[in-house]
Write an enzyme that holds these catalytic residues in place. Sequence first.
Site, mmCIF file in Angstrom:
data_model
loop_
_atom_site.group_PDB
_atom_site.id
_atom_site.type_symbol
_atom_site.label_atom_id
_atom_site.label_comp_id
_atom_site.label_asym_id
_atom_site.label_seq_id
_atom_site.Cartn_x
_atom_site.Cartn_y
_atom_site.Cartn_z
ATOM 1 N N ARG A 1 0.833 -1.213 0.000
ATOM 2 C CA ARG A 1 0.000 0.000 0.000
ATOM 3 C C ARG A 1 0.867 1.262 0.000
ATOM 4 O O ARG A 1 0.550 2.258 -0.656
ATOM 5 C CB ARG A 1 -0.915 -0.037 1.227
ATOM 6 N N HIS B 1 -5.807 -5.848 -2.595
ATOM 7 C CA HIS B 1 -6.544 -5.924 -1.328
ATOM 8 C C HIS B 1 -6.762 -7.370 -0.892
ATOM 9 O O HIS B 1 -7.339 -7.605 0.171
ATOM 10 C CB HIS B 1 -7.892 -5.206 -1.448
ATOM 11 N N ASN C 1 -2.754 8.518 4.635
ATOM 12 C CA ASN C 1 -1.473 7.851 4.893
ATOM 13 C C ASN C 1 -1.188 7.602 6.376
ATOM 14 O O ASN C 1 -0.168 6.998 6.715
ATOM 15 C CB ASN C 1 -0.322 8.689 4.309
ATOM 16 N N HIS D 1 0.654 4.319 -2.623
ATOM 17 C CA HIS D 1 0.407 5.699 -2.191
ATOM 18 C C HIS D 1 1.558 6.622 -2.590
ATOM 19 O O HIS D 1 1.343 7.801 -2.867
ATOM 20 C CB HIS D 1 0.180 5.754 -0.676
#
Length: 329
Positions: free
Chosen positions: A66, A192, A95, A70
């Site tokens: 992740r 995910h 975040n 990001h």
Amino acid sequence: MGFNCFSQRVVLLVSLLLAIAGVLVEGQGTRVGFYSTSCPRAESIVRSAVQSHFRSDPTVAPGLLRMHFHDCFVNGCDASILIDGAGTEKTAPPNLLLRGYEAIDDAKAQLEAACPGVVSCADILALAARDSVVLSGGASWAVPTGRRDGTVSQASDAANLPGFRDSVDLQKQKFAAKGLNTQDLVTLVGGHTIGTSACQFFRYRLYNFTTTGNGADPSIAAAFVPQLQALCPQNGDGTRRIGLDTGSVTRFDNSFFANLRDGKGILESDQMLWNDASTKNVVQRFLGIRGLLGLTFNIEFGRSMVKMSNIEVKTGTAGEIRKVCSKIN
């Protein structure tokens, strides 16, 4: 004769230079094996650091995956997500719950000892994301390297990250702005399959709807609602974490897509991928629905990750090679 031979050589050289230029443009200056001579053990050092942290805390795997996502979606894959300080990217609301920074710091410290000033934090993050997938049971892929680290990190720039309430059209728009198509979108959201979400990000789906007798979003399978409501009571702990891929939260596989088909997507933005025709088709292809050309999730995930990891990268003399990943030199 000599002139013709010279001309042919010139043409050959020009063709070669154009081919090289084409490769560099395609990969924006990154290439597999960038450190093969300057720091031959770079990839194995990163892998070892990630493995060490994964053994003591497997949640580091989805955290690093992740974090890379990001990072790339905000001013490109330049490790700006790692910079400490007031008002930096890591302080932006999307975040705040990122994890895995210690694994990156450990890898960097070992790399600085072995090859000082050579391997960028941006490359460490790209490699660590791949290693996290492999440790979770996914297939490996060759990671192009050669990124350099950014020198700007602002929380305000993270405002346009894909969000858990985004419509499919908005998700497609955000991905397209980074050069990623609809198949890339569905494939990358498939990450995910490992990882969790806090109740606060999806609890509204369980209690705020009036069209169903149980108060839940009608796109959630009715039989699944009581299970989710027990895990996330209406006035319960909003920080409690729930697996995004029910029944397979620690395994990197395509069961995430089966859960979307079955109305068991946790985040609204995830479940929407089954309810929109353009994205549903890709989900069905991952599930091997009869009559559709199948897609192999493990293979496509690696391909889409390579595309994502080349978003707006800094190469050559742009940026810098940070000595410590959490601060600019």
